[in-house]
Design a protein around this motif. Structure first.
Motif, mmCIF file in Angstrom:
data_model
loop_
_atom_site.group_PDB
_atom_site.id
_atom_site.type_symbol
_atom_site.label_atom_id
_atom_site.label_comp_id
_atom_site.label_asym_id
_atom_site.label_seq_id
_atom_site.Cartn_x
_atom_site.Cartn_y
_atom_site.Cartn_z
ATOM 1 N N ASP A 1 -7.494 -3.799 8.952
ATOM 2 C CA ASP A 1 -8.840 -2.859 8.547
ATOM 3 C C ASP A 1 -9.591 -2.586 9.691
ATOM 4 N N ASN B 1 0.974 -1.122 -0.161
ATOM 5 C CA ASN B 1 -0.008 0.042 -0.052
ATOM 6 C C ASN B 1 0.838 1.303 -0.072
ATOM 7 N N ASP C 1 -6.463 2.466 5.480
ATOM 8 C CA ASP C 1 -6.753 3.388 4.563
ATOM 9 C C ASP C 1 -6.349 4.846 5.168
ATOM 10 N N THR C 2 -6.788 4.911 6.730
ATOM 11 C CA THR C 2 -6.391 6.025 7.426
ATOM 12 C C THR C 2 -4.646 6.256 7.597
ATOM 13 N N GLY D 1 -3.806 7.397 4.194
ATOM 14 C CA GLY D 1 -4.288 8.594 3.819
ATOM 15 C C GLY D 1 -3.272 9.877 4.669
#
Length: 217
Positions: A194, A48, A198-199, A202
């Motif tokens: 998860d 990622n 994503d946090t 970001g």
């Protein structure tokens, strides 16, 4: 994304190389977690991070340390792995000689290697250190830390306890001329499972984008 094999200190190293079309695109290498605990370049955090940098316009290389996957050699307590990372950066730079920015990102054991690489390579303009295991490894070599960067970890990390990370950050904060940004992701574990991945990505993206618009190091 092309698979690449490039020369390392102990033989071939296997990587994934993702170039941009722009010849002067910034470059980044991404370093994976501990080889003896299942760490590879296809670790979710590493994967990622790789794509986060690519999506920001970086030419990116991630690779397997010696003895992992198709990379030759065997685990070397971090000493050889640092040499592997230096070889990977040499390879990346040789193909991107016009790049103005050079970043290193690492996760866990890879964060420790990345910070050491920072000390050796003055051309590195920024770093991302994800869940650095400050409880397991000595980070005192960062005196002084040569460039600004982001240290990011989860508050529920049981592998690298947040208190140790905070202690590392407070030592680095005392140094002049650089800025260490520290972000804690509330509730995230060591692997940012998860919904925290994503946090974390970001936060990394926001940080890198902001740094790229600044003129100073």
């Amino acid at each position: 994304m092309p698979e690449v094999i490039f020369p390392g200190p102990e033989g071939r190293l296997e990587g994934r190389y993702h170039p941009q079309k722009e010849k002067d695109a910034p470059i980044a290498i991404v370093l994976h977690p501990h080889p003896q605990f299942g760490g590879t370049m296809n670790n979710k955090v590493v994967y990622n991070l790789h794509y986060a940098f690519y999506n920001m316009g970086f030419t990116v290389l991630r690779f397997n340390f010696r003895g992992v996957g198709r990379s030759q050699g065997e685990y070397d307590q971090g000493v050889g792995e640092l040499s592997d990372a230096a070889s990977a950066l040499d390879y990346l730079q040789s193909m991107n000689s016009n790049s103005k920015h050079c970043w290193v990102a690492g996760f866990s054991f890879g964060a420790w290697i990345g910070m050491q690489l920072l000390m050796r390579r003055p051309e590195i303009t920024g770093f991302i250190s994800v869940a650095p295991p400050a409880n397991m490894y000595d980070f005192s070599f960062l005196a002084p830390c040569p460039s600004s960067g982001l240290i990011i970890n989860g508050t529920a990390d049981r592998v690298a306890p947040p208190a140790d990370t905070a202690n590392l950050v407070s030592k680095l904060h005392e140094q002049k001329g650089i800025t260490i940004t520290h972000t804690e992701i509330e509730g995230a574990d060591h692997f940012f499972q998860d919904p925290y991945m994503d946090t974390m990505i970001g936060n990394v993206t926001d940080y890198v984008k902001r740094r790229l618009t600044e003129t100073s190091r």
